[in-house]
Design a protein around this motif. Structure first.
Motif, PDB file in Angstrom:
ATOM      1  N   THR A 217     -79.757 -27.404 -38.138  1.00  0.00           N
ATOM      2  CA  THR A 217     -80.425 -27.793 -39.384  1.00  0.00           C
ATOM      3  C   THR A 217     -81.288 -26.648 -39.881  1.00  0.00           C
ATOM      4  N   THR A 218     -81.459 -26.560 -41.190  1.00  0.00           N
ATOM      5  CA  THR A 218     -82.378 -25.561 -41.734  1.00  0.00           C
ATOM      6  C   THR A 218     -83.615 -26.281 -42.259  1.00  0.00           C
ATOM      7  N   LYS A 219     -83.648 -27.599 -42.030  1.00  0.00           N
ATOM      8  CA  LYS A 219     -84.781 -28.375 -42.536  1.00  0.00           C
ATOM      9  C   LYS A 219     -85.943 -28.326 -41.545  1.00  0.00           C
ATOM     10  N   PRO A 220     -87.180 -28.514 -42.041  1.00  0.00           N
ATOM     11  CA  PRO A 220     -88.333 -28.450 -41.145  1.00  0.00           C
ATOM     12  C   PRO A 220     -88.238 -29.491 -40.028  1.00  0.00           C
TER      13      PRO A 220
ATOM     14  N   CYS B 208     -79.617 -25.296 -53.531  1.00  0.00           N
ATOM     15  CA  CYS B 208     -79.964 -23.990 -52.953  1.00  0.00           C
ATOM     16  C   CYS B 208     -78.759 -23.210 -52.432  1.00  0.00           C
TER      17      CYS B 208
ATOM     18  N   GLU C 114     -83.469 -30.279 -54.457  1.00  0.00           N
ATOM     19  CA  GLU C 114     -84.871 -30.666 -54.614  1.00  0.00           C
ATOM     20  C   GLU C 114     -85.684 -29.690 -55.473  1.00  0.00           C
TER      21      GLU C 114
ATOM     22  N   ASN D 103     -77.237 -34.888 -48.479  1.00  0.00           N
ATOM     23  CA  ASN D 103     -77.421 -33.435 -48.340  1.00  0.00           C
ATOM     24  C   ASN D 103     -77.456 -32.759 -49.698  1.00  0.00           C
TER      25      ASN D 103
ATOM     26  N   GLN E  25     -87.700 -33.402 -40.152  1.00  0.00           N
ATOM     27  CA  GLN E  25     -87.072 -33.847 -41.423  1.00  0.00           C
ATOM     28  C   GLN E  25     -85.567 -33.998 -41.329  1.00  0.00           C
ATOM     29  N   GLY E  26     -84.945 -33.261 -40.427  1.00  0.00           N
ATOM     30  CA  GLY E  26     -83.488 -33.379 -40.289  1.00  0.00           C
ATOM     31  C   GLY E  26     -83.095 -33.291 -38.830  1.00  0.00           C
TER      32      GLY E  26
ATOM     33  N   GLN F 142     -80.666 -33.482 -51.386  1.00  0.00           N
ATOM     34  CA  GLN F 142     -81.768 -32.738 -50.772  1.00  0.00           C
ATOM     35  C   GLN F 142     -81.714 -31.257 -51.157  1.00  0.00           C
ATOM     36  N   ALA F 143     -80.487 -30.738 -51.321  1.00  0.00           N
ATOM     37  CA  ALA F 143     -80.334 -29.313 -51.656  1.00  0.00           C
ATOM     38  C   ALA F 143     -80.846 -29.016 -53.064  1.00  0.00           C
TER      39      ALA F 143
END
Ligand SMILES: Nc1ncnc2c1ncn2[C@@H]1O[C@H](COP(=O)(O)OP(=O)(O)OP(=O)(O)O)[C@@H](O)[C@H]1O
Ligand SMILES: [Mg+2]
Length: 319
Positions: A269-272, A253, A226, A220, A275-276, A223-224
């Protein structure tokens, strides 16, 4: 001598002294009142925080029970669907061999004209050449989909903590180092990794589960970062007052308060899409709660996030 003193002056002095005393008393009382008011306000804030933490825990416990039920219900049919898929794959291979043999025979003179005609018609009418290609793809996609369902069910079970846990004496620093090694290629070149690792006392826990938590947190964090300018991950370990603390800090982020409130909720999740799964933190929560520990989060949008896993040092197997 005392006769010389003006009685009015005397009365005035007495009154002034009394007033001063009263003022001092009032000031003292006001100060005490102010301190008490501040203490009351602090207690109120603490109470509100405890209340919301309790509500959150209760909500997650209810979700845990619900997830356990759903996971159990899905798990049984999933087991036979997976096993049937394996048999179907084998059957399909046999039919594909048969078709290939047929097609090879049709190239030879060994087949009578009549048989050749009916076989060719059948192959054309049923579009068997295409079916043969598509079947393999369909079976592969179905297998992949089923594996994803199986992973989700396993995650739900970890979150609801219904699985038996194997507790053994563990060096969590070794676990952390192992997890970092596993993520080596993922992290190398992408983030600046800063380690500040102190020796940890051995503790009784389920090492696979704790490593899973660390893995989820580090992924995580990575990924944050990125889109961060100089992506940095700071990871530290220490132990104080018999509490093991593993800290993972990123300059990614960050999270809004709204997001922070929901990170432990399964499937948040806040991922598309795709993706998560939104199960990483839910699983981590379940595992750490099971070990009587805590995950403390601090985050600021646009600045970064700190996750701290706190685990009590356990010398005897938990019951
Ligand atoms: N280090 C972090 N920085 C910023 N946001 C985070 C961080 N860790 C978690 N989050 C937020 O919490 C959400 C939930 O995290 P979680 O690990 O449960 O699911 P996910 O990462 O979205 O999906 P999955 O773990 O299944 O790939 C994330 O979508 C993200 O919004
Ligand atoms: Mg995740």
């Amino acid at each position: 001598m005392s006769d010389d003193v003006n009685p009015y002056q005397q009365a005035h002095a007495r009154e002034k002294a009394a007033r001063l005393k009263a003022e001092l008393l009032l000031e003292d009382k006001s100060r005490k009142l102010y301190i008490q008011k501040q203490k009351l306000e602090e207690s109120y804030v603490k109470l509100r925080q405890q209340e919301s933490a309790m509500l959150q825990n209760e909500k997650l416990a209810t979700l845990g029970t619900l997830s356990a039920g759903v996971a159990h219900e899905i798990n049984n049919p999933l087991a036979f669907v997976l096993s049937n898929m394996e048999s179907l794959n084998n059957y399909a291979l046999s039919f594909q061999k048969l078709l290939l043999l047929n097609q090879n025979l049709l190239q030879t003179d060994l087949v009578s004209a009549e048989a050749r005609s009916s076989l060719t018609t059948l192959i054309d009418e049923e579009d068997l050449t295409f079916v043969n290609e598509d079947m393999s793809e369909l079976l592969k996609d179905t297998g992949d989909g089923l594996c994803r369902v199986r992973d989700i069910v396993n995650n739900l079970r970890s979150f609801s903590r219904t699985q038996n846990t194997d507790q053994v004496e563990t060096d969590l620093l070794e676990g952390l180092k192992g997890t970092l090694k596993l993520l080596d290629s993922e992290l190398k070149g992408n983030v600046n990794l800063q380690l500040s690792l102190q020796e940890l006392p051995k503790t009784i826990c389920n090492p696979n589960e704790i490593n899973q938590v660390l893995l989820n947190l580090i992924i995580n964090a990575k990924q944050a970062t990125e889109h961060a300018k100089e992506a940095t991950l700071k990871i530290s370990s220490r132990c104080k007052n018999d509490i093991i603390r593993i800290r993972i800090q990123d300059n990614g982020c960050g999270m809004s308060d709204e997001v922070k409130k929901q990170i432990f909720v399964p499937f948040f999740t806040t991922k598309p899409v795709g993706q998560g799964t939104g199960m990483g933190m839910a699983v981590a929560y379940g595992i750490i709660a099971d070990h009587q520990g805590k995950i403390v989060v601090q985050s600021k949008e646009g600045i970064g996030t700190v996750f701290e896993v706190q685990l009590p040092v356990v010398a005897k197997t938990l019951t």
